[in-house]
Design an enzyme around this catalytic site. Sequence first.
Site, mmCIF file in Angstrom:
data_model
loop_
_atom_site.group_PDB
_atom_site.id
_atom_site.type_symbol
_atom_site.label_atom_id
_atom_site.label_comp_id
_atom_site.label_asym_id
_atom_site.label_seq_id
_atom_site.Cartn_x
_atom_site.Cartn_y
_atom_site.Cartn_z
ATOM 1 N N ARG A 19 7.746 2.547 -4.243
ATOM 2 C CA ARG A 19 7.971 1.749 -5.443
ATOM 3 C C ARG A 19 6.749 1.807 -6.348
ATOM 4 N NH1 ARG A 19 7.598 -1.844 -1.030
ATOM 5 N NH2 ARG A 19 9.846 -1.650 -0.874
ATOM 6 N N ILE A 21 3.720 2.344 -8.689
ATOM 7 C CA ILE A 21 2.920 3.503 -9.100
ATOM 8 C C ILE A 21 3.290 4.743 -8.295
ATOM 9 C CG2 ILE A 21 0.584 4.448 -9.105
ATOM 10 C CD1 ILE A 21 -0.409 1.603 -9.786
ATOM 11 N N GLY A 22 3.408 4.610 -6.978
ATOM 12 C CA GLY A 22 3.711 5.767 -6.146
ATOM 13 C C GLY A 22 5.035 6.404 -6.508
ATOM 14 N N TYR A 176 -11.008 -7.024 0.794
ATOM 15 C CA TYR A 176 -10.251 -5.940 0.148
ATOM 16 C C TYR A 176 -11.207 -4.857 -0.350
ATOM 17 C CZ TYR A 176 -7.289 -3.691 -3.423
ATOM 18 O OH TYR A 176 -6.592 -2.781 -4.188
#
Length: 317
Positions: A19, A21-22, A176
């Site tokens: 989904r 950007i990919g 992160y």
Amino acid sequence: MVTNMAPSHKVALIVGASRGIGRQVAIDLAKNGYTVVVAAKSTSDAYATKPFPPDPNSPQSTVSTVAREIHEAGGQATALPVDTRDFESVKKMVEETIRIHGHVDVLVYNSGAIWWASVENTPFKRFQLMQRVNPEGLYATIQALLPHFRNNGWRARIIVVSPPIYSRFFRGKTAYAMGKVGMSVLTKGMAMDFEREKKHDMAITSIWPAVSIESAATGTITRTDPTAERDLRKPTIYSDAILAMLNAPTKVVNGLLALDEDFLREYAGVTDFSKYSVMPGSSPRRIMPAKMPDLTVAEQDDEGRRTDSTKLRATKL
């Protein structure tokens, strides 16, 4: 959008392509002549999905539906499941890609786990998930592909979704940032290996958005505040920047930690970015610094007495 810039025999493996950007990167590489392998943890019965195509930022969008979208647009795509936390799963994905297509010319590593909070408010399991999906998943995928790159005469491109390295990035999301910056360190380190080993047809490049991009992650914000769309860009800016990187000489992109907008401006001559705005006529706010720090030092070429642990281990056996 950039078109017809890659020969049809080139194979691109896009990890994290279900989904957002990919998905967009997979669709646009296919439009530009690449045979794409779309891989992610989520699969589905694409022909049972209704309505079709699904919302590209929803759980209904999987590598199965992305592959169907590409096929129906006249492109070539294979959907493969992978759990990037599991090295055996990663190796199986790579082996199946090679079995079907014979080689891999491009790897785009887009898989990512995200949790933006202080260390105090980041549970260890959440921290561990981010490290396993982000730097460890990237490392595993590259490790699994290296023998095939060798067999292909060391001619390949690697694109990593990770940021330039600068201190403000750590603020409020240390756990992160540890993983994402680690991915950028891998980009810098591998690039130096390619250069030292004279693998001049290999390049590894990191890419990061200068402006927030419409995705599943940003969708959680716009659902509560629709006006936030004015600060978003379409994911096509990312795929256009990646296509430009793949068509640039290796010496230009090897080891580069680039921002999508800046690369398109400096190397592809793009000056008008208005077509990428989600909200027509808006001027999305840039979230990244205008200038990044130079990570090199005066003694950059002085390695001192360089140690190779594999050679040390061999002498002890």
